[in-house]
Design an enzyme around this catalytic site. Structure first.
Site, PDB file in Angstrom:
ATOM      1  N   CYS A 112    -115.441   2.700  -9.537  1.00 31.92           N
ATOM      2  CA  CYS A 112    -116.884   3.415  -9.641  1.00 31.92           C
ATOM      3  C   CYS A 112    -117.063   4.603  -8.737  1.00 31.92           C
ATOM      4  O   CYS A 112    -116.151   5.405  -8.862  1.00 31.92           O
ATOM      5  CB  CYS A 112    -117.820   2.173  -9.568  1.00 31.92           C
ATOM      6  SG  CYS A 112    -119.337   2.498  -9.920  1.00 31.92           S
ATOM      7  N   HIS A 113    -117.978   4.225  -7.791  1.00 28.26           N
ATOM      8  CA  HIS A 113    -118.293   5.476  -6.903  1.00 28.26           C
ATOM      9  C   HIS A 113    -117.256   5.200  -5.592  1.00 28.26           C
ATOM     10  O   HIS A 113    -117.415   5.943  -4.550  1.00 28.26           O
ATOM     11  CB  HIS A 113    -119.840   5.366  -6.390  1.00 28.26           C
ATOM     12  CG  HIS A 113    -120.793   5.872  -7.559  1.00 28.26           C
ATOM     13  ND1 HIS A 113    -120.672   5.139  -8.786  1.00 28.26           N
ATOM     14  CD2 HIS A 113    -121.219   6.857  -7.727  1.00 28.26           C
ATOM     15  CE1 HIS A 113    -121.835   5.615  -9.420  1.00 28.26           C
ATOM     16  NE2 HIS A 113    -121.936   6.982  -9.008  1.00 28.26           N
TER      17      HIS A 113
END
Length: 187
Positions: A112-113
């Site tokens: 994800c991030h």
């Protein structure tokens, strides 16, 4: 799952705002494969998990990043969420901890991030990885190549886009961590 990671010690680097499922599912997969997993954080007591924008569970920190040493671990996992990696990339000790795994050619997984902290550590240059789509420009600006894939492996670096990719991400984490050090895993 077989105990392919017996004797391996894996660090999860996270802080408040971690996307809970991106912490708990890889944690469980690595434990089920025999690894000893530990939560490393800039905080010393516990961190707040999130279920997207809603508060989730709290998780006990095993080791502060100020005391943790990459030498003591066989691999690193960087779960996402937006707030978690945004805070980590502002913490010099967290960034140094991430960079040390690349310097030591140890496998790293980020979802994800999560790659934001790797961007800050300047370890994505020349590498191909995936992430949540909003991170792609940061990866490209840091010299990496971004691809839109469920999971991507680049010499010991395992990356995925989002919680929907967790099954593939977890499977590849176990595989790459079982292989150990990767000579092309460098900063």
């Amino acid at each position: 799952m077989t105990a392919t990671l017996n004797g391996r010690r894996i660090a999860f680097l996270a802080t408040d705002g971690v996307e809970q499922v991106e912490l708990t599912e890889p944690w469980e997969a690595l434990e089920n494969a025999g690894a000893k997993v530990e939560l490393v954080s800039p905080k010393s007591d516990e961190i707040q998990g999130m279920n997207h924008i809603d508060k989730g569970d709290k998780f006990r920190v095993d080791q502060s990043v100020a005391q943790a040493r990459a030498e003591d671990y066989d691999g690193l996992v960087l779960p996402g969420g937006v707030v978690n990696p945004d805070n980590l990339r502002l913490d010099k000790q967290a960034v140094s901890f991430v960079k040390a795994f690349f310097d030591q050619q140890k496998p790293v997984g980020a979802i994800c991030h999560g790659p934001w902290t790797m961007v800050e550590a300047d370890v994505v240059r020349g590498r191909t990885l995936t992430s949540f789509p909003s991170v792609q420009t940061d990866i490209r600006n840091a010299g990496g190549t971004w691809v839109d894939e469920e999971v991507h492996v680049d010499s010991g670096l395992v990356t995925s886009r989002k919680p929907d990719d967790l099954k593939s991400f977890c499977s590849k984490l176990v595989e790459e961590f079982a292989e150990g050090k990767h000579s092309n895993q460098t900063a």
